[in-house]
Design a protein around this motif. Structure first.
Motif, mmCIF file in Angstrom:
data_model
loop_
_atom_site.group_PDB
_atom_site.id
_atom_site.type_symbol
_atom_site.label_atom_id
_atom_site.label_comp_id
_atom_site.label_asym_id
_atom_site.label_seq_id
_atom_site.Cartn_x
_atom_site.Cartn_y
_atom_site.Cartn_z
ATOM 1 N N GLY A 1 42.846 20.672 34.603
ATOM 2 C CA GLY A 1 43.170 21.992 34.992
ATOM 3 C C GLY A 1 42.980 23.285 34.011
ATOM 4 N N TRP A 2 42.704 24.425 34.226
ATOM 5 C CA TRP A 2 42.711 25.349 33.465
ATOM 6 C C TRP A 2 44.170 25.904 32.670
ATOM 7 C CZ3 TRP A 2 39.278 29.966 35.095
ATOM 8 C CH2 TRP A 2 37.686 29.628 35.010
ATOM 9 N N THR A 3 44.052 26.376 31.686
ATOM 10 C CA THR A 3 45.365 27.117 30.994
ATOM 11 C C THR A 3 44.719 28.308 30.410
ATOM 12 O OG1 THR A 3 45.309 25.763 28.945
ATOM 13 C CG2 THR A 3 46.972 25.049 30.749
ATOM 14 N N VAL A 4 45.631 29.309 30.391
ATOM 15 C CA VAL A 4 45.343 30.502 29.639
ATOM 16 C C VAL A 4 46.358 30.767 28.599
ATOM 17 C CG1 VAL A 4 44.643 32.976 30.115
ATOM 18 C CG2 VAL A 4 44.347 31.226 31.935
ATOM 19 N N ALA A 5 45.928 31.169 27.307
ATOM 20 C CA ALA A 5 46.630 31.884 26.310
ATOM 21 C C ALA A 5 46.537 33.448 26.274
ATOM 22 C CB ALA A 5 45.958 31.329 24.927
ATOM 23 N N PHE A 6 47.774 33.752 26.508
ATOM 24 C CA PHE A 6 48.062 35.109 26.762
ATOM 25 C C PHE A 6 48.865 35.711 25.465
ATOM 26 C CE2 PHE A 6 47.768 34.388 31.351
ATOM 27 C CZ PHE A 6 46.625 35.322 31.768
ATOM 28 N N ALA A 7 48.715 37.176 25.344
ATOM 29 C CA ALA A 7 49.586 37.702 24.385
ATOM 30 C C ALA A 7 50.882 37.707 24.702
ATOM 31 C CB ALA A 7 48.989 38.979 24.029
ATOM 32 N N ARG A 8 51.200 37.841 26.054
ATOM 33 C CA ARG A 8 52.592 38.013 26.724
ATOM 34 C C ARG A 8 52.361 37.207 27.956
ATOM 35 N NH1 ARG A 8 54.411 43.444 28.040
ATOM 36 N NH2 ARG A 8 52.009 44.082 28.363
ATOM 37 N N THR A 9 53.692 36.641 28.351
ATOM 38 C CA THR A 9 53.514 35.655 29.430
ATOM 39 C C THR A 9 53.997 36.592 30.699
ATOM 40 O OG1 THR A 9 54.840 33.842 28.261
ATOM 41 C CG2 THR A 9 54.665 33.795 30.622
ATOM 42 N N PRO A 10 52.913 36.611 31.720
ATOM 43 C CA PRO A 10 53.155 37.170 33.030
ATOM 44 C C PRO A 10 54.264 36.817 33.551
ATOM 45 C CG PRO A 10 50.995 36.362 32.954
ATOM 46 C CD PRO A 10 51.481 35.581 31.633
ATOM 47 N N ARG A 11 55.207 37.871 34.145
ATOM 48 C CA ARG A 11 56.492 37.349 34.889
ATOM 49 C C ARG A 11 56.267 36.759 36.244
ATOM 50 N NH1 ARG A 11 61.527 39.556 35.463
ATOM 51 N NH2 ARG A 11 62.874 38.272 36.877
ATOM 52 N N LEU A 12 55.190 36.997 36.914
ATOM 53 C CA LEU A 12 54.953 36.588 38.223
ATOM 54 C C LEU A 12 53.625 35.850 38.268
ATOM 55 C CD1 LEU A 12 56.429 39.450 40.267
ATOM 56 C CD2 LEU A 12 57.640 37.531 39.624
ATOM 57 N N PRO A 13 53.609 34.757 38.995
ATOM 58 C CA PRO A 13 52.331 33.927 39.233
ATOM 59 C C PRO A 13 51.281 34.933 40.214
ATOM 60 C CG PRO A 13 53.924 32.794 40.519
ATOM 61 C CD PRO A 13 54.642 34.089 39.743
ATOM 62 N N GLY A 14 50.132 34.546 40.289
ATOM 63 C CA GLY A 14 49.131 35.111 41.369
ATOM 64 C C GLY A 14 48.375 36.052 41.181
ATOM 65 N N SER A 15 48.435 36.634 39.685
ATOM 66 C CA SER A 15 47.412 37.740 39.338
ATOM 67 C C SER A 15 46.188 37.271 39.073
ATOM 68 C CB SER A 15 48.144 38.625 38.436
ATOM 69 O OG SER A 15 48.382 37.881 37.396
ATOM 70 N N PRO A 16 45.007 38.004 39.016
ATOM 71 C CA PRO A 16 43.470 37.609 39.054
ATOM 72 C C PRO A 16 43.358 37.657 37.500
ATOM 73 C CG PRO A 16 43.654 39.942 39.481
ATOM 74 C CD PRO A 16 45.059 39.397 39.742
ATOM 75 N N LEU A 17 42.560 36.791 37.093
ATOM 76 C CA LEU A 17 41.735 36.692 35.893
ATOM 77 C C LEU A 17 40.512 37.227 36.001
ATOM 78 C CD1 LEU A 17 42.594 32.925 34.739
ATOM 79 C CD2 LEU A 17 43.944 35.021 34.245
ATOM 80 N N LEU A 18 40.165 38.346 35.156
ATOM 81 C CA LEU A 18 39.000 39.140 35.229
ATOM 82 C C LEU A 18 38.078 38.876 34.167
ATOM 83 C CD1 LEU A 18 40.888 42.348 36.552
ATOM 84 C CD2 LEU A 18 39.868 40.625 37.978
ATOM 85 N N ALA A 19 36.954 39.029 34.594
ATOM 86 C CA ALA A 19 35.772 39.092 33.291
ATOM 87 C C ALA A 19 34.698 39.925 33.891
ATOM 88 C CB ALA A 19 35.342 37.449 32.982
ATOM 89 N N GLY A 20 34.504 41.065 33.274
ATOM 90 C CA GLY A 20 33.478 42.252 33.611
ATOM 91 C C GLY A 20 33.844 42.729 34.816
ATOM 92 N N GLY A 21 35.188 42.791 35.262
ATOM 93 C CA GLY A 21 35.781 43.506 36.306
ATOM 94 C C GLY A 21 35.757 42.318 37.674
ATOM 95 N N ARG A 22 35.205 41.193 37.357
ATOM 96 C CA ARG A 22 35.242 40.233 38.784
ATOM 97 C C ARG A 22 36.046 38.971 38.545
ATOM 98 N NH1 ARG A 22 28.803 39.989 40.352
ATOM 99 N NH2 ARG A 22 28.736 42.378 40.828
ATOM 100 N N VAL A 23 36.482 38.566 39.452
ATOM 101 C CA VAL A 23 37.750 37.428 39.399
ATOM 102 C C VAL A 23 36.860 36.120 38.913
ATOM 103 C CG1 VAL A 23 39.201 36.268 40.822
ATOM 104 C CG2 VAL A 23 38.946 38.403 41.326
ATOM 105 N N VAL A 24 37.498 35.618 37.753
ATOM 106 C CA VAL A 24 36.940 34.282 37.589
ATOM 107 C C VAL A 24 38.094 33.330 37.564
ATOM 108 C CG1 VAL A 24 35.257 35.385 35.941
ATOM 109 C CG2 VAL A 24 37.486 34.804 35.146
ATOM 110 N N GLY A 25 39.316 33.611 38.163
ATOM 111 C CA GLY A 25 40.288 32.431 38.160
ATOM 112 C C GLY A 25 41.541 33.273 38.551
ATOM 113 N N VAL A 26 42.715 32.625 38.729
ATOM 114 C CA VAL A 26 44.071 33.278 39.054
ATOM 115 C C VAL A 26 45.317 32.335 38.129
ATOM 116 C CG1 VAL A 26 45.952 33.377 40.773
ATOM 117 C CG2 VAL A 26 43.327 33.421 41.677
ATOM 118 N N GLN A 27 46.047 33.527 37.730
ATOM 119 C CA GLN A 27 47.032 32.883 36.740
ATOM 120 C C GLN A 27 48.100 32.373 37.407
ATOM 121 O OE1 GLN A 27 50.276 33.766 35.967
ATOM 122 N NE2 GLN A 27 49.945 35.990 36.969
#
Length: 545
Positions: free
Chosen positions: A469-495
């Motif tokens: 499965g995917w993992t994402v390295a963020f500068a800060r940890t999101p507080r709540l799950p379910g927000s979209p991962l965007l590339a070029g303004g389009r959804v490529v995944g969900v954190q």
């Protein structure tokens, strides 16, 4: 007593949820209502069935903040617990007149209206509620049946009652269509063939009642004629008991007709008491304040049902009144001359006294907690969120940053994601990317819980695909799950951030998982120019512990 319901008004909703969850983390943009603490104390007292204290606390809540009109609903339930239905009705009417029109208030107002002999009011609020529904609501329909069954004879003659009966029959047929092979006898589900047998037996019994009614009407007419003849000097023209002219034969004939009518009236009373009709509840179970949605309709349960419903009377189980002969004259006793007197109006059907209705306050429910997540639109009225947020959910609502609020319904769950329908929120949908090539991403993430005006922030990240499965390295940890991962303004995944997630390894769902969840529900691509942070909703989930 259940916890209080979620209301569409965002300000009051926010106060209730913050108290409900016991969460105060994160800044808020406005203070809590000054009466919110009293309201919460009133709800706790209701939960403990301490009705005097609940009444006091709800009163204090209204004095502190008259806008907390739902406190009238709580006061009404407390008054029911104190066995004061007339007072409870006034309190629930105040909630209704101040704009509280949710399902639980409608059912509770109807209950106390019937219990305080205001059945027309109960019928009015229930028919208005049911007429506006598309899907059946079985408890509300049962409540209407109870109200109709407890109506008095005068109300039964009105057009309002007739219209309510037609609505009940329409909604009942709609409800029965949801459970093939079954029908309802009163408010009880039975096999369809059993109900048909009962209906046939009831029709045969009604035919007997109609025949006796006609006989009584005929006897009334004959009694009226005989009385008129006697009063007009017709005595001496009749024949006595022994078949010969008798100066008082008219009196004896009148006595015989009255005796025969009395016997037929007894027979009619027995037929009406033993009619094989459905019996409707004598106990009105009230709704908890958070019962805003109708319960799901259960699957068919009866292959066959034998015998009578518990508490129903059977015509075959009772014996008809003993055959009695009309009173016969004694030839040695001369009857007293009859004095003119008005005959009673033909009213063959006796008025049956309705049993007192018993109110049952809502039973205490399990304690609840609140869970939060982010959600984003992928089609009109359809939102993607984390599946972990809706586990063991009892209720779900979505809040947008611009003040929109909507009740949510889970459409499906797949691959760690959930699709939720919330038709009342209008915002531009996110487009799904055709593919993902590993470029950097951004997430429009909720970094804190804000029950008034949830606002997302853009945070940068780097996806690390792996076999598990995917993992994402963020500068800060999101507080709540379910927000979209965007590339070029389009959804490529969900954190899918969890409480213990670290910023350099936040779990995520892939683009393929998002596409599998959304399926054909996603509209044609067309990148929206709206700021992504303005298209994120906060999901509020009520969970039973």
């Amino acid at each position: 007593m259940r916890r209080r319901p979620i209301r569409r008004g965002v300000g009051l909703l926010a106060c209730c949820l913050l108290l409900w969850a016991g969460l105060g983390s994160g800044p808020t943009s406005r203070p809590l209502s000054p009466g919110a603490g009293f309201f919460e104390a009133g709800m706790a007292a209701l939960e403990a069935q301490d009705y005097p204290t609940a009444l006091t606390r709800f009163n204090e809540a209204l004095r502190a903040d008259p806008r907390l009109v739902r406190a009238w609903h709580g006061m009404g339930l407390a008054s029911v617990g104190l066995d004061r239905p007339a007072i409870a009705r006034d309190q629930l009417e105040k909630a209704y007149s101040n704009g509280v029109r949710d399902r639980s208030l409608i059912i509770n107002l109807a209950a106390v209206s019937v219990a305080s002999n205001a059945t027309p009011r109960a019928v009015a609020v229930l028919t208005q509620y049911l007429a506006g529904r598309i899907e059946p609501d079985e408890p509300a329909l049962n409540a209407l049946a109870t109200a109709l069954a407890h109506s008095d004879d005068a109300f039964k003659q009105t057009a309002v009652f007739a219209n309510a009966v037609r609505l009940y029959e329409q909604k009942n047929a709609q409800l029965e269509s949801k459970r093939p092979g079954e029908r309802r006898w009163g408010v009880r589900w039975m096999a369809a063939e059993e109900v048909e047998r009962r209906v046939q037996r009831m029709q045969e019994h009604d035919a007997k009642i109609a025949a006796v009614v006609e006989e009584i009407r005929g006897l009334d007419a004959r009694i009226a004629r005989a009385s008129t003849n006697n009063n007009a000097g017709g005595r001496g023209r009749g024949f006595g008991r022994w078949g010969r002219p008798d100066g008082d034969g008219g009196d004896w004939e009148l006595m015989r007709l009255r005796g025969e009518r009395e016997m037929k009236a007894r027979e009619l009373g027995w037929l009406q008491r033993t009619a094989p009709r459905p019996r409707y509840p004598r106990t009105f179970e009230m709704a908890a304040m958070d019962e805003l949605a109708a319960p799901p309709i259960t699957a068919p349960q009866f292959a066959a049902v034998k015998g009578e419903v518990e508490g129903e009377e059977q015509a075959s189980a009772a014996k008809p009144p003993a055959e009695t002969k009309p009173p016969q004259p004694d030839p040695s006793v001369k009857p007293e001359p009859t004095s003119p007197r008005p005959e009673p109006a033909a009213r063959p059907e006796p008025v049956e006294e309705k049993p007192a209705l018993k109110l049952t306050p809502p039973a205490p429910r399990k304690q609840s907690l609140v869970r939060y997540a982010a959600a984003f639109p992928v089609a009109p009225g359809l939102f993607v969120t984390a599946a972990s947020a809706i586990e063991k959910m009892r209720d779900v609502q979505l809040l947008s940053g611009d003040g929109q609020a909507s009740r949510g319904v889970v459409v499906r769950v797949e691959g760690g994601l959930a699709l939720v329908r919330a038709d009342s929120i209008r915002m531009a949908a996110f487009d799904l990317a055709d593919r993902y090539a590993g470029e950097p991403v951004q997430s429009a993430a909720l970094m804190e819980i804000n029950v008034f005006e949830p606002r997302a922030e853009m945070i940068d990240g780097k996806v690390r695909p792996a076999d598990d499965g995917w993992t994402v390295a963020f500068a800060r940890t999101p507080r709540l799950p379910g927000s979209p991962l965007l590339a070029g303004g389009r959804v490529v995944g969900v954190q899918l951030a969890a409480r213990d997630s670290k910023s350099d390894s936040v779990p995520a769902a892939s683009l393929d998982q998002v596409k599998a969840l959304v399926g054909r529900d996603a509209p044609a691509a067309g990148v929206a120019k709206t700021d992504p942070t303005l298209r994120i909703c906060q999901l509020v989930v009520i969970v039973e512990q």
